[in-house]
Design a protein around this motif. Structure first.
Motif, PDB file in Angstrom:
ATOM      1  N   ARG A  62       0.832  -1.195   0.000  1.00 21.96           N
ATOM      2  CA  ARG A  62       0.000   0.000   0.000  1.00 21.96           C
ATOM      3  C   ARG A  62       0.876   1.258   0.000  1.00 21.96           C
ATOM      4  NH1 ARG A  62      -5.239  -1.239   0.537  1.00 21.96           N
ATOM      5  NH2 ARG A  62      -5.796  -3.256   1.411  1.00 21.96           N
ATOM      6  N   ARG A  63       2.042   1.168  -0.599  1.00 21.71           N
ATOM      7  CA  ARG A  63       2.965   2.289  -0.768  1.00 21.71           C
ATOM      8  C   ARG A  63       3.487   2.274  -2.200  1.00 21.71           C
ATOM      9  NH1 ARG A  63       5.664   3.907   4.148  1.00 21.71           N
ATOM     10  NH2 ARG A  63       4.035   4.154   5.713  1.00 21.71           N
ATOM     11  N   SER A  64       3.614   3.447  -2.779  1.00 19.72           N
ATOM     12  CA  SER A  64       4.147   3.534  -4.139  1.00 19.72           C
ATOM     13  C   SER A  64       5.659   3.676  -4.134  1.00 19.72           C
ATOM     14  CB  SER A  64       3.537   4.730  -4.867  1.00 19.72           C
ATOM     15  OG  SER A  64       3.986   5.944  -4.274  1.00 19.72           O
ATOM     16  N   GLN A  65       6.234   4.001  -2.950  1.00 25.57           N
ATOM     17  CA  GLN A  65       7.665   4.293  -2.828  1.00 25.57           C
ATOM     18  C   GLN A  65       8.064   5.437  -3.768  1.00 25.57           C
ATOM     19  OE1 GLN A  65       7.818   2.343   0.172  1.00 25.57           O
ATOM     20  NE2 GLN A  65       9.933   2.574  -0.498  1.00 25.57           N
ATOM     21  N   CYS A  66       7.140   6.372  -3.929  1.00 31.86           N
ATOM     22  CA  CYS A  66       7.379   7.508  -4.810  1.00 31.86           C
ATOM     23  C   CYS A  66       6.781   8.756  -4.171  1.00 31.86           C
ATOM     24  CB  CYS A  66       6.753   7.250  -6.178  1.00 31.86           C
ATOM     25  SG  CYS A  66       7.111   8.535  -7.402  1.00 31.86           S
ATOM     26  N   VAL A  67       7.478   9.878  -4.293  1.00 31.54           N
ATOM     27  CA  VAL A  67       7.023  11.157  -3.754  1.00 31.54           C
ATOM     28  C   VAL A  67       6.803  12.129  -4.901  1.00 31.54           C
ATOM     29  CG1 VAL A  67       7.812  13.215  -2.500  1.00 31.54           C
ATOM     30  CG2 VAL A  67       8.013  10.958  -1.453  1.00 31.54           C
ATOM     31  N   GLY A  68       5.684  12.824  -4.872  1.00 33.10           N
ATOM     32  CA  GLY A  68       5.399  13.836  -5.883  1.00 33.10           C
ATOM     33  C   GLY A  68       5.989  15.183  -5.472  1.00 33.10           C
ATOM     34  N   VAL A  69       6.618  15.861  -6.413  1.00 28.04           N
ATOM     35  CA  VAL A  69       7.173  17.193  -6.158  1.00 28.04           C
ATOM     36  C   VAL A  69       6.567  18.171  -7.155  1.00 28.04           C
ATOM     37  CG1 VAL A  69       9.240  18.633  -6.117  1.00 28.04           C
ATOM     38  CG2 VAL A  69       9.332  16.294  -5.241  1.00 28.04           C
ATOM     39  N   VAL A  70       5.881  19.168  -6.621  1.00 24.96           N
ATOM     40  CA  VAL A  70       5.332  20.237  -7.450  1.00 24.96           C
ATOM     41  C   VAL A  70       6.370  21.355  -7.460  1.00 24.96           C
ATOM     42  CG1 VAL A  70       3.432  21.854  -7.802  1.00 24.96           C
ATOM     43  CG2 VAL A  70       2.997  19.616  -6.753  1.00 24.96           C
ATOM     44  N   ALA A  71       6.967  21.615  -8.607  1.00 23.53           N
ATOM     45  CA  ALA A  71       8.028  22.619  -8.690  1.00 23.53           C
ATOM     46  C   ALA A  71       7.648  23.665  -9.737  1.00 23.53           C
ATOM     47  CB  ALA A  71       9.358  21.967  -9.051  1.00 23.53           C
ATOM     48  N   LYS A  72       6.858  24.637  -9.333  1.00 18.22           N
ATOM     49  CA  LYS A  72       6.472  25.727 -10.230  1.00 18.22           C
ATOM     50  C   LYS A  72       7.592  26.763 -10.248  1.00 18.22           C
ATOM     51  CE  LYS A  72       3.051  26.250 -12.023  1.00 18.22           C
ATOM     52  NZ  LYS A  72       2.669  25.914 -13.402  1.00 18.22           N
ATOM     53  N   LYS A  73       8.771  26.288 -10.555  1.00 18.08           N
ATOM     54  CA  LYS A  73       9.963  27.123 -10.550  1.00 18.08           C
ATOM     55  C   LYS A  73      10.785  26.821 -11.798  1.00 18.08           C
ATOM     56  CE  LYS A  73       9.400  28.468  -6.141  1.00 18.08           C
ATOM     57  NZ  LYS A  73       9.135  29.861  -5.748  1.00 18.08           N
ATOM     58  N   ASN A  74      11.659  27.761 -12.169  1.00 17.64           N
ATOM     59  CA  ASN A  74      12.637  27.510 -13.216  1.00 17.64           C
ATOM     60  C   ASN A  74      13.787  26.747 -12.585  1.00 17.64           C
ATOM     61  OD1 ASN A  74      14.663  27.559 -15.141  1.00 17.64           O
ATOM     62  ND2 ASN A  74      14.293  29.659 -15.760  1.00 17.64           N
ATOM     63  N   LEU A  75      13.871  25.452 -12.851  1.00 18.68           N
ATOM     64  CA  LEU A  75      14.857  24.603 -12.183  1.00 18.68           C
ATOM     65  C   LEU A  75      16.282  24.843 -12.666  1.00 18.68           C
ATOM     66  CD1 LEU A  75      12.931  21.226 -11.812  1.00 18.68           C
ATOM     67  CD2 LEU A  75      13.072  23.179 -10.258  1.00 18.68           C
ATOM     68  N   ALA A  76      16.440  25.720 -13.663  1.00 22.15           N
ATOM     69  CA  ALA A  76      17.795  26.110 -14.058  1.00 22.15           C
ATOM     70  C   ALA A  76      18.372  27.125 -13.080  1.00 22.15           C
ATOM     71  CB  ALA A  76      17.782  26.710 -15.465  1.00 22.15           C
ATOM     72  N   VAL A  77      17.509  27.768 -12.288  1.00 19.85           N
ATOM     73  CA  VAL A  77      17.974  28.702 -11.261  1.00 19.85           C
ATOM     74  C   VAL A  77      18.650  27.882 -10.162  1.00 19.85           C
ATOM     75  CG1 VAL A  77      17.274  30.432  -9.563  1.00 19.85           C
ATOM     76  CG2 VAL A  77      16.127  30.331 -11.791  1.00 19.85           C
ATOM     77  N   PRO A  78      19.903  28.178  -9.825  1.00 25.61           N
ATOM     78  CA  PRO A  78      20.647  27.339  -8.866  1.00 25.61           C
ATOM     79  C   PRO A  78      19.904  27.067  -7.571  1.00 25.61           C
ATOM     80  CG  PRO A  78      22.131  28.898  -9.901  1.00 25.61           C
ATOM     81  CD  PRO A  78      20.744  29.267 -10.365  1.00 25.61           C
ATOM     82  N   ARG A  79      19.215  28.069  -7.034  1.00 26.07           N
ATOM     83  CA  ARG A  79      18.551  27.876  -5.762  1.00 26.07           C
ATOM     84  C   ARG A  79      17.571  26.713  -5.808  1.00 26.07           C
ATOM     85  NH1 ARG A  79      14.784  32.132  -2.293  1.00 26.07           N
ATOM     86  NH2 ARG A  79      14.187  30.608  -0.718  1.00 26.07           N
TER      87      ARG A  79
END
Length: 356
Positions: A62-79
């Motif tokens: 009853r676990r997917s062993q997966c986490v969802g990440v919502v990243a409404k960001k420009n991931l090229a930005v180092p931060r």
């Protein structure tokens, strides 16, 4: 495509029962398996190129062993890339995967990430919202009703339905400003974006806290033309490079800085709210004996201001993962505040030698 290898195939090859194969491959506790039998099963699995059925495992656990990440960001930005790497690193340590989700509203009025959770594709959500805004009221209602393990990062808001991870922007600004104000500069120029956000207000509060003990210093505030409307244009410099709109914005930004610095004198100081903002004026300031400092340095440049607060972005990602895993294990929600205590002296190299 060939037939998928099953536990029965391994059992036949190893001369054992399918139950024994299951015990060995799943490392089931409490089962006494002879070492030679265990090795025989593992060898058969290797030779047959057995790949576990993750869907079946998910149904059993009853676990997917997966986490969802919502990243409404420009991931090229180092931060933001540093934060995502921190999340991924922590999840990898315990065998979890990461699935990037969107905040787009889809069927039934539900956001994409909530659908992913309700369908069992992820065990929880880490939310890095656009413009540091948290989940919508409609989404919070679902999170609370369905008890969705959920962590909001850097949204600076109180919540009871989910956990939060934030930075102590006020404390970090106060600490840096105290260092800058120690030589008692006659004037302090503070550079900030044209954005009314909790993070910016907290930085101003920290600056004000430090200035209370330095009444002899005059505060000069400069608002540069960086707004929520053109923030995506500003951040595109990290991913696609120069654009006409970006070049125009950069030129306007640099012009505003140069004009403001032009009135400063030896012994004065400059503090910028964001990382990299003192770059257009750094050398000019050093030649004139003006101190430069930044409140949110991410290490994306080899040339630093005189002083800066380094944001612990990787550690923040690890903290988000830890908070979410705690919620997945059924523990109560919490609010974690990361203190900004790492003030770096950019005028000295890695081993303390002067670099200018």
């Amino acid at each position: 495509m060939g037939k998928r290898v099953t536990l029965k195939d391994i059992a036949t090859a190893a001369g054992v029962t399918t139950a024994t194969v299951s015990y060995v491959l799943n490392d089931t506790p409490g089962q006494k398996i002879a070492p030679e039998t265990r090795e025989r099963v593992l060898k058969a699995a290797r030779e047959l190129s057995y790949v576990p059925n993750s869907a079946a495992r998910t149904l059993r656990a009853r676990r997917s062993q997966c986490v969802g990440v919502v990243a409404k960001k420009n991931l090229a930005v180092p931060r933001f890339s540093q934060t995502i790497r921190g999340i991924q690193s922590r999840l990898e340590d315990i065998g979890y995967n990461l699935l990037l989700c969107t905040n787009k509203v889809k069927k039934g009025g539900l956001s994409d990430y909530l659908i992913a959770y309700l369908e069992g594709r992820v065990d929880g959500i880490i939310f890095l919202g656009k413009d540091n805004v948290g989940p919508s009221a409609e989404s919070v209602e679902v999170i609370e009703r369905e008890r969705v393990p959920f962590v909001a990062y850097d949204c600076v808001e109180r919540a009871s339905a989910y956990s939060t991870v934030d930075f102590d922007y006020r404390g970090g600004a106060r600490l840096l400003a105290e260092r800058v104000l120690a030589p008692a500069p006659r004037r302090l120029l503070y550079i900030a974006p044209d954005i009314d956000a909790p993070q910016e207000r907290q930085r101003v509060e920290g600056l004000s806290d430090a200035l209370k003990n330095s009444p002899e210093t005059e505060l000069i505030e400069l608002t540069v033309p960086i707004t929520l409307d053109n923030l995506d244009t500003w951040d595109l410099r990290y991913s696609i490079g120069a654009t006409p709109e970006g070049d125009e914005l950069t030129a306007s930004f640099a012009r505003a800085l140069r004009e403001a610095v032009g009135g400063l004198e030896r012994g004065d100081a400059v503090i910028a709210s964001w990382s990299g903002w003192t770059e257009p004026i750094r050398y000019r300031c050093r030649e004139r004996g003006i101190v430069t400092a930044e409140l949110a340095n991410n290490g994306e440049s080899n040339f630093y201001p005189d002083l800066c607060v380094r944001l612990p972005n990787f550690d923040a990602g690890v903290a988000c993962a830890d908070e979410l895993l705690s919620l997945i294990d059924g523990k109560p929600s919490s609010a974690r505040l990361l203190h900004l205590t790492n003030v770096l002296d950019g005028t000295r190299g890695a081993y303390g030698e002067d670099i200018y």
